[in-house]
Scaffold this motif. Sequence first.
Motif, mmCIF file in Angstrom:
data_model
loop_
_atom_site.group_PDB
_atom_site.id
_atom_site.type_symbol
_atom_site.label_atom_id
_atom_site.label_comp_id
_atom_site.label_asym_id
_atom_site.label_seq_id
_atom_site.Cartn_x
_atom_site.Cartn_y
_atom_site.Cartn_z
ATOM 1 N N ILE A 1 34.317 27.466 40.816
ATOM 2 C CA ILE A 1 35.389 26.571 40.368
ATOM 3 C C ILE A 1 35.573 26.711 38.860
ATOM 4 O O ILE A 1 34.614 26.652 38.086
ATOM 5 C CB ILE A 1 35.057 25.091 40.720
ATOM 6 N N TYR A 2 36.822 26.891 38.455
ATOM 7 C CA TYR A 2 37.177 27.039 37.045
ATOM 8 C C TYR A 2 36.569 25.903 36.226
ATOM 9 O O TYR A 2 36.613 24.766 36.686
ATOM 10 C CB TYR A 2 38.712 27.019 36.917
ATOM 11 N N PRO A 3 36.047 26.150 35.013
ATOM 12 C CA PRO A 3 36.100 27.410 34.258
ATOM 13 C C PRO A 3 35.014 28.427 34.622
ATOM 14 O O PRO A 3 34.950 29.476 33.978
ATOM 15 C CB PRO A 3 35.928 26.949 32.807
ATOM 16 N N ASN A 4 34.185 28.131 35.627
ATOM 17 C CA ASN A 4 33.207 29.159 36.029
ATOM 18 C C ASN A 4 33.940 30.350 36.642
ATOM 19 O O ASN A 4 34.905 30.169 37.378
ATOM 20 C CB ASN A 4 32.224 28.579 37.056
ATOM 21 N N GLU A 5 33.464 31.551 36.355
ATOM 22 C CA GLU A 5 34.166 32.729 36.853
ATOM 23 C C GLU A 5 33.185 33.891 37.024
ATOM 24 O O GLU A 5 33.095 34.785 36.178
ATOM 25 C CB GLU A 5 35.304 33.095 35.892
ATOM 26 N N PRO A 6 32.387 33.847 38.113
ATOM 27 C CA PRO A 6 31.363 34.881 38.300
ATOM 28 C C PRO A 6 31.941 36.295 38.399
ATOM 29 O O PRO A 6 31.236 37.275 38.167
ATOM 30 C CB PRO A 6 30.686 34.505 39.620
ATOM 31 N N ARG A 7 33.214 36.406 38.735
ATOM 32 C CA ARG A 7 33.782 37.740 38.902
ATOM 33 C C ARG A 7 33.890 38.490 37.576
ATOM 34 O O ARG A 7 33.913 39.718 37.558
ATOM 35 C CB ARG A 7 35.174 37.635 39.550
ATOM 36 N N LEU A 8 33.926 37.730 36.460
ATOM 37 C CA LEU A 8 34.049 38.427 35.167
ATOM 38 C C LEU A 8 32.818 39.276 34.874
ATOM 39 O O LEU A 8 32.931 40.412 34.414
ATOM 40 C CB LEU A 8 34.262 37.422 34.031
ATOM 41 N N ALA A 9 31.642 38.709 35.141
ATOM 42 C CA ALA A 9 30.403 39.464 34.907
ATOM 43 C C ALA A 9 30.374 40.688 35.819
ATOM 44 O O ALA A 9 29.990 41.789 35.412
ATOM 45 C CB ALA A 9 29.194 38.576 35.161
#
Length: 424
Positions: free
Chosen positions: A408-416
Motif C-alpha cells: 500500500i502506497y507509499p510502500n512500493e516493493p517493486r521499486l527495489a
Amino acid sequence: MNQQEIENLYTLMEFEASRTSPPEGFPVLPDIPAGRYTDPRFHELEKQHIWRKTWLFAAHIDELPEPGCFLVWENAGQPVLIVHTMAGEIKAFYNTCSHRGAPVMTEKSGKRSSLTCNYHGWSYNHDGELMSIRDPEDFNGLDKSCRSLISIRCERFGNLIWVNFDEQAQTLLEWLGPIAEEWQEFQFDSCRLIGRHIFDLNCNWKVAMEANTEVYHVKSIHAQTVAQTLDDRRNVNTFYPNGHGRMVAPSKKASAPRTIAPPPGIKTIDTVGPIGRECTQSYGIFPNWVSPLSNFFLPPLQFWPNGINKCRFEVWTMAADWGDGPKPDLVNMWTNEDGSELGAVLLEDTQFGEAIQRSMESYGFKGVPLSYQEARIYHWNQAADRMIGIDNIPAELRVAQVMGEEWIYPNEPRLAQASQVSAG
Ligand code: FES
Ligand SMILES: [Fe+2]
C-alpha cells in the motif's frame, strides 16, 4: 505529482514490461466469492456500511452556482437536498420535512429565497432552520429551533461537492489521503462542468465498475479502440489507503504522446505533469469513482447500485474554465452528442454487463480468480470488507486480507525489484 514519483512510475513501467511473473512476494489472490455479486445479504451489507459511511461525489458547483440554489440528489438511495446558502457555503440535508416527512423540495433543482414544503407550507432557510409554519397557533408549544432539517456531512474538493451519511467519518481530505496532494495539478478548484449523464445497466454495480478497474480486458474488449494506443504491458497499478487505486499506462509509442492538441473549445490544464499529459492515468476512489484524469478532461465515471442486479452508470465531463464564452460544443467525452447514448469505448465496456450478471447468477459461477494485473479489484474488495467489518460478513462471502501494508502506497516493493533487474 513530484519529480521522484514521476521517475518511479517510468521505472515501474519498464519493470512491468520486463517481468515474467508477478513481482516477488506478491500474494496469490484467493477467489472473490460469487455471492458478492449476487447474494442479497452482501448487497444489504454494502448498503449499511459502504454507502452509508464513505465520501460520495454528488455534485459540481456549477449545478448550484449562486446563493439560493438547490439540487435534489438521490443516487445513493437517500433523499438529499444540497443547497448553496446565502453566506456562500454548500450544505446538505435530508430532503425530509420535519413535519410529516414529505420531501421539502420536489423539483430536481432551482433557486429559491426559502425552501418551502409543498405539503403544508413549512418553510426553511438554506441553513436548514425552520423559519415559519402555517397556523402556528394550532401547535402547542412547538419549538421551531428543534425542527431544523437534518444535516448531512458535505465537503468540497475544489468545485466538487461530496457527501457522507456518517457523522463520525473522517474529513474528505483525510479520506483521499495522498491523492488530494497528487490532484493539485488538475486544478479541481477552477474546473467547470460540461456534462453529466446517467444510464441504466442490468448488472451489479461492481460488474460495471470492475470493467474500468483493470487493463487485462483491453486486448479483447477494446481491440479496435483503446488497444491501438494503450501499452497495457507497461501499466502500473498503485494501491492507496482506504481502497483507492490508480493505474498509469503509457501510450504504445513513447514518442507519440496520447494527444497533442486539446479538443476544440477545451483549454489545456497547464499544471498537469508528464504522466497526465502522456499516459492514461486513472484513479479509483473508493467506493464508486473511476476517472482517467488528463490535461484536457476531468471525467469521472460513477457506479450506483439499483438493486443487486441493476445499476446506474453516471458519466461526467469536466474541464478547465473556458472563460466567459459559451460552454464548449463538445457535449461530453463519454456520450454521443446529445448525451442519449454512451460513446464507443464505454459501449464496449458495458456491452456484456447483463450477460455477465445472468451468468454469474447461474449455479456454475463459484468465484473470481484475479490476476496480478487485476489486483486493484482485490484491493478494493479487501477495503470493502474492512469497512463493512469482517465479522459482519458471512464467512463464505468474505475475501481474505492477503495484500498487506507493504503493497500500500507509499510502500512500493517493486521499486527495489526494478533496480535489481536493471543492475542485473
Ligand atoms: S410535511 Fe412538510 S409541511 Fe407538512
Ligand atoms: Fe475498458
